[in-house]
Design a protein around this motif. Sequence first.
Motif, PDB file in Angstrom:
ATOM      1  N   SER A  17       0.824  -1.202   0.000  1.00  0.00           N
ATOM      2  CA  SER A  17       0.000   0.000   0.000  1.00  0.00           C
ATOM      3  C   SER A  17       0.859   1.252   0.000  1.00  0.00           C
ATOM      4  CB  SER A  17      -0.894   0.029   1.247  1.00  0.00           C
ATOM      5  OG  SER A  17      -1.776  -1.070   1.275  1.00  0.00           O
ATOM      6  N   ARG A  19       0.070   5.792   0.219  1.00  0.00           N
ATOM      7  CA  ARG A  19      -0.880   6.888   0.231  1.00  0.00           C
ATOM      8  C   ARG A  19      -0.228   8.111  -0.380  1.00  0.00           C
ATOM      9  NH1 ARG A  19      -4.087  10.162   5.013  1.00  0.00           N
ATOM     10  NH2 ARG A  19      -2.004  11.076   5.349  1.00  0.00           N
ATOM     11  N   ALA A  49      -8.884   8.537 -10.465  1.00  0.00           N
ATOM     12  CA  ALA A  49     -10.031   8.828  -9.605  1.00  0.00           C
ATOM     13  C   ALA A  49     -10.215  10.333  -9.540  1.00  0.00           C
ATOM     14  CB  ALA A  49      -9.817   8.265  -8.211  1.00  0.00           C
ATOM     15  N   THR A  57     -17.379  10.687  -5.819  1.00  0.00           N
ATOM     16  CA  THR A  57     -16.147  10.096  -6.333  1.00  0.00           C
ATOM     17  C   THR A  57     -16.412   9.246  -7.572  1.00  0.00           C
ATOM     18  OG1 THR A  57     -16.383   8.196  -4.854  1.00  0.00           O
ATOM     19  CG2 THR A  57     -15.066  10.051  -4.064  1.00  0.00           C
ATOM     20  N   TYR A  59     -14.044   6.320 -10.121  1.00  0.00           N
ATOM     21  CA  TYR A  59     -12.799   5.572 -10.234  1.00  0.00           C
ATOM     22  C   TYR A  59     -12.690   4.873 -11.589  1.00  0.00           C
ATOM     23  CZ  TYR A  59     -12.624   6.042  -5.153  1.00  0.00           C
ATOM     24  OH  TYR A  59     -12.585   6.547  -3.872  1.00  0.00           O
ATOM     25  N   LYS A  64     -10.966   0.202  -8.995  1.00  0.00           N
ATOM     26  CA  LYS A  64     -12.132   0.111  -8.119  1.00  0.00           C
ATOM     27  C   LYS A  64     -11.946  -0.991  -7.085  1.00  0.00           C
ATOM     28  CE  LYS A  64     -15.735   1.966 -11.148  1.00  0.00           C
ATOM     29  NZ  LYS A  64     -16.917   1.644 -11.973  1.00  0.00           N
ATOM     30  N   ARG A  66      -9.760  -1.032  -4.805  1.00  0.00           N
ATOM     31  CA  ARG A  66      -8.388  -1.037  -4.279  1.00  0.00           C
ATOM     32  C   ARG A  66      -7.922   0.365  -3.881  1.00  0.00           C
ATOM     33  NH1 ARG A  66      -4.255  -2.318  -7.524  1.00  0.00           N
ATOM     34  NH2 ARG A  66      -5.278  -1.627  -9.445  1.00  0.00           N
ATOM     35  N   THR A  68      -8.752   4.522  -2.945  1.00  0.00           N
ATOM     36  CA  THR A  68      -9.755   5.411  -2.380  1.00  0.00           C
ATOM     37  C   THR A  68      -9.246   6.852  -2.444  1.00  0.00           C
ATOM     38  OG1 THR A  68     -10.518   3.691  -0.854  1.00  0.00           O
ATOM     39  CG2 THR A  68     -11.153   5.963  -0.364  1.00  0.00           C
ATOM     40  N   SER A  70      -9.840  10.800  -1.319  1.00  0.00           N
ATOM     41  CA  SER A  70     -10.515  11.560  -0.279  1.00  0.00           C
ATOM     42  C   SER A  70      -9.920  12.960  -0.245  1.00  0.00           C
ATOM     43  CB  SER A  70     -10.370  10.881   1.079  1.00  0.00           C
ATOM     44  OG  SER A  70      -9.007  10.783   1.462  1.00  0.00           O
ATOM     45  N   GLN A  81      -5.419   6.751  -1.401  1.00  0.00           N
ATOM     46  CA  GLN A  81      -4.986   5.551  -0.693  1.00  0.00           C
ATOM     47  C   GLN A  81      -5.001   4.395  -1.687  1.00  0.00           C
ATOM     48  OE1 GLN A  81      -3.941   5.083   2.600  1.00  0.00           O
ATOM     49  NE2 GLN A  81      -3.432   3.027   1.868  1.00  0.00           N
ATOM     50  N   ASN A  83      -4.244   0.425  -2.177  1.00  0.00           N
ATOM     51  CA  ASN A  83      -4.043  -0.875  -1.548  1.00  0.00           C
ATOM     52  C   ASN A  83      -3.952  -1.960  -2.604  1.00  0.00           C
ATOM     53  OD1 ASN A  83      -4.300   0.398   0.993  1.00  0.00           O
ATOM     54  ND2 ASN A  83      -6.517   0.070   1.004  1.00  0.00           N
TER      55      ASN A  83
END
Length: 116
Positions: A17, A19, A49, A57, A59, A64, A66, A68, A70, A81, A83
């Motif tokens: 992961s 960020r 995204a 939101t 994507y 999608k 995996r 995010t 924000s 984020q 992942n």
Amino acid sequence: QVQLVESGGGLVQPGGSLRLSCAASGSIFSIYVMGWYRQAPGKQRELVAHITAIGETNYADSVKGRFTISRDNAKNTVYLQMNSLKPEDTAVYYCKAVVPGTSASWGQGTQVTVSS
């Protein structure tokens, strides 16, 4: 023109992961439409995204479930984020800001490399 500074890229193993962060200038960040794009070597830049001023939101199908996106309006920052990263996620990731009624602004990009 909005100034954008991305950070958080790096080298990560498959399944890991990261960020990403994008800090924006300006006092009206809350109305910006913010997006993350990526460009792999030899490929066109593509949307990853985006997030609207009211938090809606969207994507790319490939991320999608995996990734995010924000935003924190108090910090003038948008996050991505990521992942369950895959080697095909390797690319330079760019932040984009659109202020309603004006042209878009882009960040300088941050490299994400997914490799064992």
